[in-house]
Structure formats: C-alpha cells, structure tokens
Scaffold this active site. Structure first.
Site, short mmCIF file in Angstrom:
data_model
loop_
_atom_site.label_atom_id
_atom_site.label_comp_id
_atom_site.label_asym_id
_atom_site.label_seq_id
_atom_site.Cartn_x
_atom_site.Cartn_y
_atom_site.Cartn_z
CB ILE A 129 -0.87 0.05 1.29
CG1 ILE A 129 -1.68 -1.25 1.42
CG2 ILE A 129 -1.79 1.27 1.27
CD1 ILE A 129 -2.19 -1.49 2.83
CB CYS A 130 1.36 4.00 -2.18
SG CYS A 130 1.75 5.73 -2.23
CB ALA A 131 -1.15 4.82 2.96
#
Lengths: 149, 289
Positions: free
Chosen positions: A91-93
């Site tokens: 996840i890119c968060a």
C-alpha cells in the site's frame, strides 16, 4: 516487555472491550508480532460488497516505528484494485511511511484511514508502475524503497 | 492520503539558513548530517571538548571557526552530540531538563515539583484528545527517570549522570521520552490553538497551516525537527527556560546569536539556563565545565 507488546496489549484490550468500528473486524491477534484484520467499505462505493484482509507486522519499537501493513493476497483474499494499492498487497499511504507515521496512530486508526482511502476512490485502476513494482518489491513493504506514484 | 514520500522536512527558517551558505559549506554540512544519520553515533554522546568541533571546521568555513572561538571566549568548553535523526531537539532538551533537576541544590524538591508538573500535563494531553493508551508508556519512561532522581531504585541507587546518559542511549527509553515530549508539545499547541495559530506555517511551502494539521505532521511524527514554535510550546509546558546558541555561519563579526526561551525572569543567583547548540538542521548541547 518490549514497548510494542505493552502497547498492543492495550490496543487489544480496547478492541475486546469496546469493539471495532463499523466495517472493521479483528481476524487474528494471537501474538504481538502479526495481526490480521478485515475491512470493508459500506455504502455506495466502488468496493461495495468486497471484504479485504490486512496483515500487520510489528517490530519491537512499535508504535515508535510504523507497522508493516499490507493487503492479504491469497486463495481467499485479493488486494483492492486501487491507484495506491499494488497487486501484491503493498500500500502506498503516507501514514505508513516514516514521513507520515506517528505513535498517536494505531491498528484501528490505520484501518479507518484505509477504509476512507477506498471509500473516496473514483476509479478502479492499479498504480501506473504496478507490474514493475511487483516484480522487484521485497516481501515486506517496509523494506521497499519508497518511490510511489 | 497521498503517495508522496519524497518531501524533505526542513523548516522555513532552516531553508533560509541553508540558502545563506556557500556551496562548499553546504557540501560539508550535508556530509556531516549524512555521517550522523548513519546511525553509528549514539543517540546522545559523551561530552567532548569544543576543540573537537573546531577541528571539524578547520578546513571549512572561517565564519564557523570564528563563531566557535567566540563560544570558547564566552566560557563554553564542551558539547554533547545527539544523533542527527530529526529528534535531536527533543532528546537534547529532555536530557538537559533531567540533568538540571539532578544537579540542583535541592534535587528531591525539584524532582517532586517536576513530577507533579508531568502529572498535571496529562490533563493537557487528555484535553488535546490523546488516548491514555497512546501516551502512558511514553509518560512512564520520563516520569520513572525523574522519580529515580530522589527515590532509590530497588537496588538502593539513585540516578547518576552516567545512568542518565545510559538511559538516553537506550533506544527504547530514549525514544519513548522523545515521543512523550512530542505529544506534550502538540497538546500545548492544540489546547491553546488561538494563541499559536498565527505562528503556524507549513515548513516547506510557508503557507499558514491549521493547528491540528501542523501538530499531526510536524510535531507528533517522529523525526520531524523542531523550530521556534515547538521550542516555545515545550519550554512553556515544562516551565523550563533554555537558550539556543545559533552556530549558523551568519554575520561577519564571528559572534553567535543566543536566543532565550525564557519562562520567567531568572531568580537572583540561579544558574544560567542550559544552552542548546544549533547548527543548521541540528541541535546539540553546549556546556561549560
């Protein structure tokens, strides 16, 4: 006892006493190293009716350091098709990276943030560099060099 | 929620400082910072003579050399390094705070005063909306250390300076204390946001930023360096005056600007406030021995 175990014990107690917010379910928390939770987005969103599982891995410095969090991809669960989620579940968060993480956050607040990331999504499509990333990404998302789209 | 991971987290005034440096100076500085963040340095080091710092600049900036000589003329003899990990202000401040309690003439009294202050600070943390489970372990790390100043541990010993240094070199204790001070700084700003709001700017783009967003991104997050606002808030929360000596290569007369973060006018005969030594992007501790 490591700082992570003390904190996780309290987060677990809080979950058992007060339950989890709507759409979030604790699947497994047998130790203070790896937990699984599921999230779903209620209401009219692109992901209506889909349930996703999240795998949390904690190092002994949690919550000073961020946990490694990814969507589970196996025979039963798939990662959501989303511009910030790679098909391997990474996840890119910003809150999961060293730039955005803070010890004020915890397992449930991460779930809520990811729920709202899904709920606000306008278009089901993978990150532009998905195939390249998935080929070279290490198994643990925290060890990935952070060059997200 | 965005995917940008590349934003440097320098404050505006820090950028100004850096812009004022020549290319050579900047290279050298960058190298110093890189060396320090290589995490080979202890989180907080032994005290070293200022001559060690001077040697590091001997092939570099003449202005820095003049400024180091100025500090020596002012009677400063030593400095204590902290690791350049973005937590250096909070770590330095915590160390000089506990140290100042330990070396005060009536340390039992000062320690118990400090403990009640810490205890009552929890009201601000609650008022700012932090859950107990978020802050209590970090609070305990600092409170336990302060408690040991006057109350003997199980083995009958009270806190010594070497035990204090060991505590600040132990990652779990040291980082827990840093986190508590970050939460305390954040709470101080959040509960008094009307007073702080006019001074809150995004460190990278310089635009005004709402208190909550400022606190979440630039106070509570580990590794985010402190600037004036955070220093003001934390010294106020701890009721602890400090000075910051700006070793920043500014000015041609070779003097060093000392900025006071003073809570109350000093009492007669009280020792001068502890001094943190600022170099662009980094804080260490300045000492007189």
């Amino acid at each position: 006892m490591a700082v992570s175990s003390r904190r996780l014990q309290k987060e677990l107690r809080e979950i058992k006493e007060n339950g989890t917010p709507v759409g979030i379910t604790l699947l497994q928390a047998d130790d203070f190293a790896t937990w699984f939770l599921s999230i779903e987005v209620l209401g009219e969103t692109l992901y209506a009716g889909e349930v996703f599982a999240l795998k949390f891995r904690f190092d002994p410095q949690y919550p000073i350091s961020a946990p490694a969090v990814q969507f589970v991809v196996d025979d039963y669960y798939k990662a959501p098709v989303h511009p910030h989620v790679y098909s391997n579940g990474h996840i890119c968060a910003s809150i999961l990276g060293s730039e955005g993480w803070s010890p004020v956050l915890g397992v449930i607040s991460i779930c809520i943030t990811l729920q709202s990331m899904l709920a606000s999504c306008k278009e089901r499509k993978p990150p532009p560099d998905n195939d390249g990333y998935v080929q070279r990404a290490p198994e643990n998302p925290k060890k990935a060099s952070a060059t997200y789209p | 929620m965005s995917g940008s991971h590349s934003s440097p987290t320098q404050s505006q005034s820090l950028n100004d400082d850096i812009n004022a440096l020549s290319v050579d100076e900047l290279d050298r500085l960058t190298q110093n910072v890189l060396d320090e963040t290589a995490s080979t340095r202890p989180l907080l080091g032994e005290t070293s003579p200022l001559s060690v710092l001077r040697e590091e600049y001997e092939r570099g900036s003449a202005t820095f050399l003049k400024q180091i000589d100025y500090l020596r003329e002012k009677g400063y003899t030593h400095f204590r390094r902290t690791r350049g990990d973005g937590d250096c202000f909070y770590r330095s401040l915590a160390f000089v705070w506990v140290e100042s309690l330990m070396v005060s003439p009536d340390k039992a009294f000062e320690a118990s005063k400090a403990l009640s202050l810490l205890e009552s600070s929890l009201d601000s943390l609650e008022a700012a909306g932090f859950q107990k489970l978020v802050y209590e372990d970090f609070y305990d790390a600092l409170a336990n250390l302060v408690r040991q100043i006057a109350s003997p541990a199980a083995d009958g010993s009270t806190l010594t300076l070497s035990a204090l240094l060991a505590a600040f070199q132990d990652p779990e204790t040291s980082n827990s204390i840093v986190v508590f001070l970050r939460l305390l700084t954040s709470a101080t700003i959040r509960v008094d946001e009307d007073n702080y709001a006019p001074f809150l700017f995004h460190p990278e783009i310089g635009e005004p930023i709402p208190p909550r967003e400022f606190c979440e991104n630039f106070v509570e997050a580990c590794g985010k360096e402190a600037d004036h606002v955070q220093i003001t808030a934390l010294t106020k929360a701890l009721n602890f005056s400090i000075q910051v000596a700006y070793l920043d290569g500014h000015g041609n007369d070779g003097t060093v600007n000392f900025v006071e973060f003073q809570i109350a006018p000093p009492e007669e005969g009280s020792p001068p406030s502890p001094v943190l030594l600022y170099r662009p992007g980094h804080y260490d501790i300045l000492e007189k021995h």
